[in-house]
Write a protein that holds these residues in place. Structure first.
Motif, PDB file in Angstrom:
ATOM      1  N   PRO A  62       0.819  -1.207   0.000  1.00 24.82           N
ATOM      2  CA  PRO A  62       0.000   0.000   0.000  1.00 24.82           C
ATOM      3  C   PRO A  62       0.857   1.263   0.000  1.00 24.82           C
ATOM      4  N   ARG A  63       0.267   2.377  -0.429  1.00 23.42           N
ATOM      5  CA  ARG A  63       0.934   3.679  -0.364  1.00 23.42           C
ATOM      6  C   ARG A  63       1.203   4.040   1.093  1.00 23.42           C
ATOM      7  N   GLU A  64       0.218   3.752   1.953  1.00 27.09           N
ATOM      8  CA  GLU A  64       0.396   3.946   3.389  1.00 27.09           C
ATOM      9  C   GLU A  64      -0.546   3.017   4.133  1.00 27.09           C
ATOM     10  N   ALA A  65      -0.152   2.666   5.340  1.00 29.68           N
ATOM     11  CA  ALA A  65      -0.970   1.798   6.173  1.00 29.68           C
ATOM     12  C   ALA A  65      -0.608   2.060   7.623  1.00 29.68           C
ATOM     13  N   GLY A  66      -1.613   2.129   8.464  1.00 27.19           N
ATOM     14  CA  GLY A  66      -1.358   2.350   9.884  1.00 27.19           C
ATOM     15  C   GLY A  66      -2.642   2.599  10.642  1.00 27.19           C
ATOM     16  N   LEU A  67      -2.500   2.783  11.948  1.00 25.25           N
ATOM     17  CA  LEU A  67      -3.632   3.112  12.797  1.00 25.25           C
ATOM     18  C   LEU A  67      -3.755   4.626  12.889  1.00 25.25           C
ATOM     19  N   ILE A  68      -4.965   5.126  12.772  1.00 27.44           N
ATOM     20  CA  ILE A  68      -5.212   6.566  12.787  1.00 27.44           C
ATOM     21  C   ILE A  68      -6.329   6.888  13.779  1.00 27.44           C
ATOM     22  N   TRP A  69      -6.464   8.169  14.086  1.00 29.20           N
ATOM     23  CA  TRP A  69      -7.615   8.686  14.818  1.00 29.20           C
ATOM     24  C   TRP A  69      -8.512   9.349  13.785  1.00 29.20           C
ATOM     25  N   LYS A  70      -9.725   8.835  13.597  1.00 31.03           N
ATOM     26  CA  LYS A  70     -10.680   9.353  12.615  1.00 31.03           C
ATOM     27  C   LYS A  70     -11.766  10.122  13.341  1.00 31.03           C
ATOM     28  N   ALA A  71     -11.999  11.351  12.905  1.00 32.57           N
ATOM     29  CA  ALA A  71     -13.025  12.193  13.515  1.00 32.57           C
ATOM     30  C   ALA A  71     -14.412  11.622  13.252  1.00 32.57           C
ATOM     31  N   SER A  72     -15.231  11.562  14.289  1.00 30.92           N
ATOM     32  CA  SER A  72     -16.608  11.095  14.120  1.00 30.92           C
ATOM     33  C   SER A  72     -17.580  12.267  13.960  1.00 30.92           C
ATOM     34  N   VAL A  73     -17.146  13.465  14.340  1.00 33.21           N
ATOM     35  CA  VAL A  73     -17.942  14.681  14.180  1.00 33.21           C
ATOM     36  C   VAL A  73     -17.061  15.733  13.515  1.00 33.21           C
ATOM     37  N   ILE A  74     -17.530  16.303  12.416  1.00 38.62           N
ATOM     38  CA  ILE A  74     -16.783  17.328  11.693  1.00 38.62           C
ATOM     39  C   ILE A  74     -17.382  18.701  12.015  1.00 38.62           C
ATOM     40  N   THR A  75     -16.515  19.678  12.282  1.00 39.63           N
ATOM     41  CA  THR A  75     -16.940  21.029  12.618  1.00 39.63           C
ATOM     42  C   THR A  75     -16.545  21.986  11.501  1.00 39.63           C
ATOM     43  N   GLU A  76     -17.512  22.746  11.010  1.00 36.82           N
ATOM     44  CA  GLU A  76     -17.260  23.759   9.988  1.00 36.82           C
ATOM     45  C   GLU A  76     -16.598  24.961  10.651  1.00 36.82           C
ATOM     46  N   VAL A  77     -15.506  25.437  10.059  1.00 37.40           N
ATOM     47  CA  VAL A  77     -14.752  26.564  10.617  1.00 37.40           C
ATOM     48  C   VAL A  77     -15.038  27.809   9.794  1.00 37.40           C
ATOM     49  N   SER A  78     -15.338  28.902  10.478  1.00 38.62           N
ATOM     50  CA  SER A  78     -15.617  30.169   9.790  1.00 38.62           C
ATOM     51  C   SER A  78     -14.319  30.765   9.251  1.00 38.62           C
ATOM     52  N   GLU A  79     -14.461  31.684   8.314  1.00 37.23           N
ATOM     53  CA  GLU A  79     -13.300  32.287   7.665  1.00 37.23           C
ATOM     54  C   GLU A  79     -12.411  33.022   8.659  1.00 37.23           C
ATOM     55  N   ASP A  80     -13.000  33.713   9.619  1.00 40.35           N
ATOM     56  CA  ASP A  80     -12.197  34.483  10.564  1.00 40.35           C
ATOM     57  C   ASP A  80     -11.376  33.602  11.507  1.00 40.35           C
TER      58      ASP A  80
END
Length: 117
Positions: A62-80
């Motif tokens: 594979p190009r890469e393989a490993g254990l990761i932390w995957k976000a279960s909730v995504i937060t939209e960030v404002s421009e500022d």
């Protein structure tokens, strides 16, 4: 907020979407996302070794393989707030004492274009 997952990333040339999806499910994976850049396979941490070995045997290393932390909730960030957040993540990634950075934010494409320009 984050879940531990096994992640295996295969090159797009490894196989077509259906072939990789079928092989990944047989190997114990729970999710497969394919796009022009390649195939990203996610699995439970306890299934990672078996899934990685099975997919490597069928499609090559594979190009890469490993254990990761995957976000279960995504937060939209404002421009500022986006520029400050990107600087913080960059500083963390540049720190020699930090092994990896996991984040759960999303920045709109038009905002990213303005920040990068």
């Amino acid at each position: 907020m984050f879940e531990r997952k096994g992640q295996i990333v295969l090159e797009a040339e490894a196989g077509d979407e259906d072939e990789v999806f079928e092989a990944a499910l047989e190997a114990g994976a729970g999710d497969v996302v394919s796009d022009d850049d390649g195939h990203t396979i996610l699995c439970a941490p306890e299934d990672f070794a078996a899934a990685s070995d099975a997919l490597a045997a069928r499609f090559g290393n594979p190009r890469e393989a490993g254990l990761i932390w995957k976000a279960s909730v995504i937060t939209e960030v404002s421009e500022d707030k986006a520029a400050t957040l990107l600087r913080l993540v960059g500083d963390l990634e540049d720190n020699d004492d930090v092994q990896s950075v996991a984040a759960n934010f999303e920045i709109a494409d038009d905002v990213m274009e303005r920040l990068v320009a």
